[in-house]
Write a protein that holds these residues in place. Sequence first.
Motif, PDB file in Angstrom:
ATOM      1  N   PHE A  99      55.526  22.889  52.746  1.00  0.00           N
ATOM      2  CA  PHE A  99      54.169  22.911  53.278  1.00  0.00           C
ATOM      3  C   PHE A  99      53.357  23.989  52.574  1.00  0.00           C
ATOM      4  O   PHE A  99      53.858  25.085  52.328  1.00  0.00           O
ATOM      5  N   CYS A 100      52.095  23.687  52.301  1.00  0.00           N
ATOM      6  CA  CYS A 100      51.202  24.760  51.898  1.00  0.00           C
ATOM      7  C   CYS A 100      50.406  25.205  53.124  1.00  0.00           C
ATOM      8  O   CYS A 100      50.208  24.431  54.071  1.00  0.00           O
ATOM      9  N   ALA A 101      49.979  26.448  53.110  1.00  0.00           N
ATOM     10  CA  ALA A 101      49.282  27.037  54.244  1.00  0.00           C
ATOM     11  C   ALA A 101      48.213  27.987  53.740  1.00  0.00           C
ATOM     12  O   ALA A 101      48.338  28.563  52.653  1.00  0.00           O
ATOM     13  N   ALA A 102      47.165  28.148  54.549  1.00  0.00           N
ATOM     14  CA  ALA A 102      46.033  29.003  54.171  1.00  0.00           C
ATOM     15  C   ALA A 102      45.709  29.974  55.300  1.00  0.00           C
ATOM     16  O   ALA A 102      45.861  29.641  56.479  1.00  0.00           O
ATOM     17  N   LEU A 113      55.985  36.981  54.680  1.00  0.00           N
ATOM     18  CA  LEU A 113      55.790  35.536  54.788  1.00  0.00           C
ATOM     19  C   LEU A 113      56.066  35.139  56.227  1.00  0.00           C
ATOM     20  O   LEU A 113      57.171  34.735  56.582  1.00  0.00           O
ATOM     21  N   ALA A 114      55.051  35.290  57.064  1.00  0.00           N
ATOM     22  CA  ALA A 114      55.161  34.972  58.478  1.00  0.00           C
ATOM     23  C   ALA A 114      54.304  33.757  58.789  1.00  0.00           C
ATOM     24  O   ALA A 114      53.088  33.776  58.575  1.00  0.00           O
ATOM     25  N   ALA A 115      54.921  32.699  59.274  1.00  0.00           N
ATOM     26  CA  ALA A 115      54.181  31.461  59.538  1.00  0.00           C
ATOM     27  C   ALA A 115      53.029  31.686  60.502  1.00  0.00           C
ATOM     28  O   ALA A 115      51.968  31.062  60.371  1.00  0.00           O
ATOM     29  N   GLY A 116      53.195  32.593  61.439  1.00  0.00           N
ATOM     30  CA  GLY A 116      52.152  32.854  62.417  1.00  0.00           C
ATOM     31  C   GLY A 116      50.895  33.463  61.841  1.00  0.00           C
ATOM     32  O   GLY A 116      49.848  33.447  62.486  1.00  0.00           O
ATOM     33  N   ASP A 117      50.967  33.980  60.620  1.00  0.00           N
ATOM     34  CA  ASP A 117      49.786  34.559  59.979  1.00  0.00           C
ATOM     35  C   ASP A 117      48.834  33.485  59.462  1.00  0.00           C
ATOM     36  O   ASP A 117      47.677  33.768  59.171  1.00  0.00           O
ATOM     37  N   PHE A 118      49.327  32.257  59.321  1.00  0.00           N
ATOM     38  CA  PHE A 118      48.576  31.200  58.646  1.00  0.00           C
ATOM     39  C   PHE A 118      48.041  30.194  59.654  1.00  0.00           C
ATOM     40  O   PHE A 118      48.778  29.650  60.466  1.00  0.00           O
ATOM     41  N   ALA A 119      46.711  29.940  59.559  1.00  0.00           N
ATOM     42  CA  ALA A 119      46.053  29.084  60.541  1.00  0.00           C
ATOM     43  C   ALA A 119      46.021  27.622  60.132  1.00  0.00           C
ATOM     44  O   ALA A 119      45.955  26.745  60.997  1.00  0.00           O
ATOM     45  N   ASP A 120      46.029  27.355  58.843  1.00  0.00           N
ATOM     46  CA  ASP A 120      45.827  25.989  58.367  1.00  0.00           C
ATOM     47  C   ASP A 120      47.040  25.532  57.564  1.00  0.00           C
ATOM     48  O   ASP A 120      47.521  26.267  56.695  1.00  0.00           O
ATOM     49  N   TRP A 121      47.476  24.297  57.823  1.00  0.00           N
ATOM     50  CA  TRP A 121      48.690  23.765  57.237  1.00  0.00           C
ATOM     51  C   TRP A 121      48.476  22.339  56.748  1.00  0.00           C
ATOM     52  O   TRP A 121      47.721  21.565  57.347  1.00  0.00           O
ATOM     53  N   GLY A 122      49.197  21.997  55.663  1.00  0.00           N
ATOM     54  CA  GLY A 122      49.222  20.624  55.212  1.00  0.00           C
ATOM     55  C   GLY A 122      50.279  19.827  55.956  1.00  0.00           C
ATOM     56  O   GLY A 122      50.971  20.360  56.843  1.00  0.00           O
ATOM     57  N   GLN A 123      50.410  18.561  55.579  1.00  0.00           N
ATOM     58  CA  GLN A 123      51.371  17.666  56.231  1.00  0.00           C
ATOM     59  C   GLN A 123      52.759  17.775  55.631  1.00  0.00           C
ATOM     60  O   GLN A 123      53.735  17.291  56.225  1.00  0.00           O
ATOM     61  N   GLY A 124      52.879  18.348  54.455  1.00  0.00           N
ATOM     62  CA  GLY A 124      54.181  18.554  53.846  1.00  0.00           C
ATOM     63  C   GLY A 124      54.555  17.494  52.828  1.00  0.00           C
ATOM     64  O   GLY A 124      54.046  16.374  52.843  1.00  0.00           O
ATOM     65  N   THR A 125      55.461  17.880  51.927  1.00  0.00           N
ATOM     66  CA  THR A 125      56.024  16.971  50.946  1.00  0.00           C
ATOM     67  C   THR A 125      57.526  17.260  50.854  1.00  0.00           C
ATOM     68  O   THR A 125      57.942  18.415  50.838  1.00  0.00           O
ATOM     69  N   GLN A 126      58.319  16.199  50.816  1.00  0.00           N
ATOM     70  CA  GLN A 126      59.765  16.355  50.872  1.00  0.00           C
ATOM     71  C   GLN A 126      60.348  16.636  49.496  1.00  0.00           C
ATOM     72  O   GLN A 126      60.012  15.947  48.523  1.00  0.00           O
ATOM     73  N   VAL A 127      61.229  17.618  49.443  1.00  0.00           N
ATOM     74  CA  VAL A 127      61.991  17.928  48.233  1.00  0.00           C
ATOM     75  C   VAL A 127      63.469  17.776  48.569  1.00  0.00           C
ATOM     76  O   VAL A 127      63.954  18.386  49.524  1.00  0.00           O
TER      77      VAL A 127
END
Length: 131
Positions: A99-102, A113-127
Motif C-alpha cells: 500500500f502507498c500512504a500519504a 514508519l507508523a501506520a497511524g501517522d498516515f491519513a490517506d491510503w491506496g487500495q493496495g497491489t499484491q506482490v
Amino acid sequence: QVTLVESGGGSVQAGGSLRLSCVASGYASGYTYSNYYMAWFRKVSGKEHEGVAQISTSGRATYYADSVKDRFTISRDNAQNTLYLQMNSLKPEDTAQYFCAARSTRMGWVRRLAAGDFADWGQGTQVTVSS
C-alpha cells in the motif's frame, strides 16, 4: 482527502525485481502532491501493516525498514504526482499486499514508519515472491 492508486504488483521468483507505482490525486484545498510525505507499507493477512519506506516531500530524505534496506528504493516524481518503490533481490518473505500512504507535513519529518501517522491510503497491489 488524497486518492492513491497503486500498480506494478505481480508474481516473481526469489531474487527477482519489481517496481511499484502509486499515482496521487484529489488533494486538500491549497495543497499539491509535493506537500505530502509519502510511504509504502505492506500487509500479510492476519497481521498488522508493516512499514517499508518513507520519503520526504522533496525526495531528498528517505527512511527504510531494516528488512528492506539495501534492497528496496523509494522515490517520487512530483511533476507526475507519482511515488515509486523499486524492489530488488526479492525474497519469499516480501510476499504481501503493498500500500502507498500519504500524510501532510503538519507533524514534520520523523524517522519512523507508523501506520497511524498516515491519513490517506491506496487500495493496495499484491506482490508474490516464490522460492
